[in-house]
Design an enzyme around this catalytic site. Sequence first.
Site, PDB file in Angstrom:
ATOM      1  N   LYS A 112      38.169-108.565  37.481  1.00 36.56           N
ATOM      2  CA  LYS A 112      38.949-109.260  36.369  1.00 36.56           C
ATOM      3  C   LYS A 112      40.626-108.785  36.934  1.00 36.56           C
ATOM      4  O   LYS A 112      41.518-109.519  36.578  1.00 36.56           O
ATOM      5  CB  LYS A 112      38.891-108.632  35.003  1.00 36.56           C
ATOM      6  CG  LYS A 112      37.471-109.066  34.561  1.00 36.56           C
ATOM      7  CD  LYS A 112      37.246-110.099  33.523  1.00 36.56           C
ATOM      8  CE  LYS A 112      35.891-110.654  33.391  1.00 36.56           C
ATOM      9  NZ  LYS A 112      35.597-111.012  32.060  1.00 36.56           N
ATOM     10  N   LYS A 194      28.390-115.588  38.932  1.00 36.44           N
ATOM     11  CA  LYS A 194      27.317-115.446  37.695  1.00 36.44           C
ATOM     12  C   LYS A 194      27.900-116.508  36.658  1.00 36.44           C
ATOM     13  O   LYS A 194      29.338-116.795  36.353  1.00 36.44           O
ATOM     14  CB  LYS A 194      27.171-114.141  37.127  1.00 36.44           C
ATOM     15  CG  LYS A 194      28.310-113.574  36.121  1.00 36.44           C
ATOM     16  CD  LYS A 194      28.077-112.601  35.214  1.00 36.44           C
ATOM     17  CE  LYS A 194      29.185-112.320  34.115  1.00 36.44           C
ATOM     18  NZ  LYS A 194      29.005-111.900  32.843  1.00 36.44           N
ATOM     19  N   LYS A 197      31.012-117.252  30.291  1.00 36.29           N
ATOM     20  CA  LYS A 197      31.824-117.638  29.176  1.00 36.29           C
ATOM     21  C   LYS A 197      32.940-118.283  29.573  1.00 36.29           C
ATOM     22  O   LYS A 197      33.696-119.172  29.100  1.00 36.29           O
ATOM     23  CB  LYS A 197      31.705-117.250  27.720  1.00 36.29           C
ATOM     24  CG  LYS A 197      30.233-116.942  27.440  1.00 36.29           C
ATOM     25  CD  LYS A 197      30.547-116.137  25.979  1.00 36.29           C
ATOM     26  CE  LYS A 197      29.839-115.014  25.852  1.00 36.29           C
ATOM     27  NZ  LYS A 197      30.619-113.987  26.218  1.00 36.29           N
TER      28      LYS A 197
END
Length: 327
Positions: A112, A194, A197
């Site tokens: 991130k 992956k 969301k």
Amino acid sequence: MKKRVFSGIQPTGDIHIGNYLAAIKHWVASQTELDSVFCIVDLHAITVPQETNVLKSKIREVTGLLLAAGIDPKLSTVFIQSHNSAHTELAWILNCFTPMGWMQRMTQFKDKLQEQKEQVSVGLFDYPALMAADILLYNTDIVPVGEDQKQHVELTRDIAQRFNSIYGETFKLPEPLIPETGARIMGLDDPTTKMSKSEAGSGHAINLLDPSDTIRAKVMQATTDSLREIRFDENRPGIYNLLVIYELFTGLSRPDIEARFERKGYVNLKQELAEIIVDSLRPLQSRYQELTADPTYLDSVLTEGSSRIRPLAEKTMTVVKEKVGLG
Ligand code: AQP
């Protein structure tokens, strides 16, 4: 005494089939034999920017989806993380026993950080300490998660062990429970990342509330390769991902699935898979509509969950504060 299971889900974005196949489906299956606690982790959600009203409505949406998927509030406890301030209180105490070096090794944060650069929040860095608090507050035995969360559960064990070595046996060491198949469902548009969301691409994830035609379109557009043979080969991530999703929704064995698609093309596989997903999600979607028709029902489940869980957390906090010498 039943073993206690704790797991969390973030009320961010749309819940997708990766969340369902790797986590929610297993939570539903084990709730009769295990003492199950499921937390809507809204404090984790705000580690990245959220819109006020969207976050509030997503909390109810996730709750509705958990119940629609089969979580029974009589068997399991479902509650909102921010309704119990013991989570943040314990997280702070655990912070003080967690070396920076351990946190800096967390791969999810490193990923991130690459994306968000200097915009990344201190809260996101500290996410694993809050997750450790979530788990340790309730004397958790088992933490069923997807592969992406395994490192965080291992860190939780390390933090608990460190605390125990200083103050004596306090926290139970939790075990991660990772499903053998489907622990990492990949994005349909890019099967090397992956399914997530927070990924923006419209063809990336199949969401539990997607209309049938949207599901069909997403599956038909899924990235595959230029080969023909349909078999479980991890070196061909696109087709492998579709076959794993097929396997998990049907429960068929790999040889049976391969035999079924012998001499058939990718289009056949995609068409059949799309119908299987549509049919599998239909009951969940109609149950969701029923449950959310009464706007007070979900809140009553969440309130009941918080009051059931609070005494357990208070007991842990009394012991921890006493040992550390607070107050
Ligand atoms: N792609 C996935 N395959 C298998 N399991 C997955 N999980 C998430 N994505 C996959 C598992 O779902 C549970 C709930 O996830 P979460 O909402 O707590 O957080 P996450 O892991 O950060 O999920 P997302 O979908 O990737 O959300 P964002 O984009 O908001 O970060 C967990 O058990 C997780 O392992």
